[in-house]
Design an enzyme around this catalytic site. Structure first.
Site, short mmCIF file in Angstrom:
data_model
loop_
_atom_site.label_atom_id
_atom_site.label_comp_id
_atom_site.label_asym_id
_atom_site.label_seq_id
_atom_site.Cartn_x
_atom_site.Cartn_y
_atom_site.Cartn_z
N CYS A 2 39.79 -25.59 -31.48
CA CYS A 2 38.84 -25.68 -32.58
C CYS A 2 37.90 -26.81 -32.22
CB CYS A 2 39.54 -26.06 -33.87
SG CYS A 2 40.79 -24.89 -34.39
N GLY A 28 35.30 -22.40 -32.08
CA GLY A 28 35.96 -21.74 -33.21
C GLY A 28 34.93 -21.06 -34.08
N ASN A 101 42.58 -30.11 -33.97
CA ASN A 101 42.41 -29.16 -32.88
C ASN A 101 43.68 -29.19 -32.05
OD1 ASN A 101 40.61 -29.30 -29.72
ND2 ASN A 101 41.56 -27.54 -30.68
N GLY A 102 44.31 -28.03 -31.89
CA GLY A 102 45.53 -27.97 -31.09
C GLY A 102 46.57 -27.10 -31.77
N TYR A 257 36.96 -22.33 -19.29
CA TYR A 257 36.32 -21.47 -20.29
C TYR A 257 35.95 -22.17 -21.60
CZ TYR A 257 36.22 -18.07 -24.18
OH TYR A 257 35.90 -17.37 -25.31
N THR A 303 30.04 -17.61 -19.84
CA THR A 303 30.70 -18.76 -19.25
C THR A 303 30.77 -18.70 -17.73
OG1 THR A 303 31.92 -19.07 -21.29
CG2 THR A 303 32.83 -20.14 -19.35
N ASP A 365 33.88 -13.45 -13.14
CA ASP A 365 34.17 -13.98 -14.47
C ASP A 365 34.93 -15.30 -14.31
OD1 ASP A 365 34.03 -14.17 -17.18
OD2 ASP A 365 34.94 -12.23 -17.59
N ASP A 366 34.86 -16.11 -15.38
CA ASP A 366 35.57 -17.40 -15.30
C ASP A 366 37.07 -17.17 -15.32
OD1 ASP A 366 34.26 -17.04 -18.27
OD2 ASP A 366 36.38 -17.58 -18.39
O1 PRP Z 1 40.19 -10.93 -20.09
P1 PRP Z 1 39.66 -11.14 -21.47
O2 PRP Z 1 40.75 -11.07 -22.49
O3 PRP Z 1 38.50 -10.26 -21.79
O4 PRP Z 1 39.18 -12.65 -21.58
C1 PRP Z 1 38.36 -13.28 -20.65
C2 PRP Z 1 36.91 -13.14 -21.01
O5 PRP Z 1 36.64 -13.68 -22.33
C3 PRP Z 1 35.77 -14.78 -22.23
O6 PRP Z 1 34.44 -14.41 -22.56
P2 PRP Z 1 33.83 -14.51 -24.02
O7 PRP Z 1 33.11 -13.28 -24.34
O8 PRP Z 1 34.88 -14.93 -25.00
O9 PRP Z 1 32.82 -15.75 -24.00
P3 PRP Z 1 31.59 -16.17 -23.08
O10 PRP Z 1 30.38 -15.45 -23.61
O11 PRP Z 1 31.52 -17.64 -23.28
O12 PRP Z 1 31.87 -15.82 -21.66
C4 PRP Z 1 35.83 -15.24 -20.79
O13 PRP Z 1 34.62 -15.86 -20.39
C5 PRP Z 1 36.02 -13.93 -20.07
O14 PRP Z 1 34.79 -13.27 -19.91
N1 GLN Z 2 42.67 -23.69 -32.12
C1 GLN Z 2 43.05 -24.71 -32.84
O1 GLN Z 2 42.87 -25.84 -32.50
C2 GLN Z 2 43.77 -24.33 -34.11
C3 GLN Z 2 44.20 -25.47 -35.00
C4 GLN Z 2 45.36 -25.06 -35.91
N2 GLN Z 2 46.56 -24.84 -35.14
C5 GLN Z 2 44.98 -23.83 -36.73
O2 GLN Z 2 45.47 -22.75 -36.46
O3 GLN Z 2 44.16 -23.96 -37.61
MG MG Z 3 33.10 -14.41 -20.76
#
Ligand code: PRP
Ligand code: GLN
Ligand code: MG
Length: 491
Positions: A2, A28, A101-102, A257, A303, A365-366
């Site tokens: 978050c 988030g 966050n966490g 990411y 990303t 991809d990242d």
């Molecule tokens: O294998 P998956 O479950 O698909 O997850 C990985 C993908 O999800 C994320 O992208 P996302 O669309 O969340 O965000 P971005 O636009 O920042 O890349 C990440 O960058 C990969 O592209």
């Molecule tokens: N991703 C997070 O940091 C989540 C914070 C907290 N565990 C929640 O679920 O609200």
């Molecule tokens: Mg992506």
């Protein structure tokens, strides 16, 4: 993960908190909230949605005060419901608003202790509400009307002794000031910043330094693992290490990411770390396939762009923006349900056909987590006429759940879990799949700060820095898999 932010200002802070949260939105997208101190009152507004949807003009005008905290949520515990949006609030022993966050890995034990021993009622399924009550209890047992930094530091030490997991937190203590702290492993990021105004010095804490850039704050340093930072109502800063044992292991997935590339985390530029990931991956490609025959390197926006550009440069192959991203659709991976994720990929990304027709393309991809993005993207590249579709991941295979604030709780949903790289290649439908080696990923981050000796690499290695009970993994799989979430929604 978050996004969290806290500011002790010299003038009204609500609009700065709002702006800060919009810059942390990528951490988030499900809910957002702001709490401020207005004289002897805490003002709080929170709800489901993006920051821009949660705060109307009217809501903002109620958030008066020059001290405040904010949160944008990506749930990892409990439900997606608005009751679990943050900040949370307790009224005893002081008015405290709290954002986290966490994710805790001993929530159940703490919840039981809260009820049976500490006589505190927890009203939601959120681990963050439990954590706030642990902090409140640790303040309560000191039995003081007048707080001092010593009492607060002692309370944070009490939290460290009881809580296990990842937590970067901000709290408003009514009549005292702002408190921020980070778990003894420093798993989730937290930075301290300052700004000098004609009215005096102002302090802020935030998940990522990019929030400071936008607000005109200077990044001072990271909050250290186990450290607590207090900024009093009068703007006085106190800091202290509050944990008995510290092992600094920041989450490496932030660099892959989660974080924005223009952030500095642990004195490492996320952007540069991603460039190095691309360079390292190019070295591996050249080792394994010197005659790769790749015509174009194409990033999966957003990303992966940074790593892919460096990879293309190192291979000496043209970098081409073959997929156009719809800028009005958010991040897919952090959406709560698989149905929504699958639909979003197609809505979000569209191929530029001429970059694919009769070409050997390397899509980058990242990371590949559930495989939702890569499966569809590979098919799109084929439909657009590519001759061969190769796929590279700037991170190693994700084979294990994350329990420290990233919602990947279920091994069965991870495409690489229990599978060889070749099997994943087949499942995704790629002509060739190549992953980054973990040691190279570690190097890419560590090269920015040699003092970082260890990381939380759990989703790649299955090693959990806080130690973990196997039953906990079984339990979160049961509670938080996509099927479990969907079943809850129907009820
Ligand atoms: O294998 P998956 O479950 O698909 O997850 C990985 C993908 O999800 C994320 O992208 P996302 O669309 O969340 O965000 P971005 O636009 O920042 O890349 C990440 O960058 C990969 O592209
Ligand atoms: N991703 C997070 O940091 C989540 C914070 C907290 N565990 C929640 O679920 O609200
Ligand atoms: Mg992506």
């Amino acid at each position: 993960m978050c996004g969290i932010i806290g500011i002790v200002g010299t003038t009204e802070v609500a609009s700065a908190l709002y702006d800060g949260l919009t810059v942390l939105q990528h951490r988030g997208q499900d809910a957002a909230g702001i709490a401020t101190v207005d004289g002897s009152r805490l003002r709080l507004h929170k709800g489901n949605g993006l920051v821009r949807d949660v705060f109307s003009q009217a809501a903002m005008s109620g958030l008066r005060g020059r001290i405040g905290i904010g949160h944008c949520r990506y749930p990892t515990a409990g439900s997606e419901g608005s009751a679990e949006a943050q900040p949370f609030y307790v009224n005893s022993p002081y008015g405290i608003a709290f954002a986290h966050n966490g994710n805790l890995v001993n929530t159940d034990v703490l919840r039981r202790e809260m009820f049976q021993d500490d006589r505190r009622h927890i009203n939601t399924e959120s681990d963050s509400e439990v954590l706030l009550n642990v902090l409140a209890h640790e303040l309560q047992i000191q039995d003081r009307m007048e707080l001092t930094p010593d009492h607060i530091f002692k309370a944070v030490a009490g939290v460290h002794a009881r809580a296990r997991g990842g937590y970067a937190c901000v709290a408003l203590v009514l009549g005292y000031g702002l408190v921020a702290f980070r778990d003894p492993h420093g798993i989730r990021p937290l930075v301290l910043g300052e700004r000098v105004t004609p009215e005096g010095r102002e302090y802020a804490v935030a998940s990522e330094s990019v929030a400071f850039d936008v607000l005109g704050f200077k990044r001072v340093r990271d909050v250290m693992p186990g450290e607590a930072v207090i900024i009093t109502d009068q703007g006085k800063l106190h800091t202290r290490h509050c944990a008995e044992r510290v092992l600094h292991t920041p989450c490496i997935f932030e660099y892959v990411y989660l974080a924005r590339p223009d952030s500095m985390i642990e004195d490492v530029s996320v952007y540069k770390a991603r460039l190095r990931m691309g360079e390292k991956l190019a070295e591996k490609i050249l080792r394994e396939r010197p005659d790769h025959g790749i015509d174009a390197v194409i990033p999966i926006p957003d990303t992966a762009r940074t790593a892919a550009s460096a990879l293309a440069g190192a291979l000496g192959v043209p970098f081409r923006e073959g997929f156009v991203k719809n800028r009005y659709i958010g991040r897919t991976f952090i959406m709560p349900g698989q149905g929504e994720r699958v639909k979003s990929v197609r809505r979000k990304l569209n191929p530029v056909e001429l970059e694919f027709r009769k070409k050997n393309v390397l899509l980058v991809d990242d990371s590949i987590v559930r495989g939702t993005t890569s499966k569809q993207i590979i098919q799109m590249a084929r439909d657009a006429g590519a001759k061969n579709v190769y796929f590279a991941s700037a991170a190693p295979p994700v084979r294990y759940p994350n329990v420290y604030g990233i919602d990947m709780p279920s091994t069965s949903e991870l495409v690489a879990a229990g599978h060889t790289e070749q099997e994943v290649e087949q499942m995704l439908g790629a002509d060739w799949l190549i992953y980054q080696d973990l040691k190279d990923l570690i190097w890419a981050v560590q090269d920015g700060n040699e003092n970082l000796k260890q990381f939380d690499t759990s989703c790649f290695s299955g090693e959990y820095v806080t130690g973990l009970d196997q039953r906990y993994l079984e339990q979160i799989q049961m509670l938080r898999s996509d099927d479990a979430k969907a079943a809850r929604r129907v009820v």
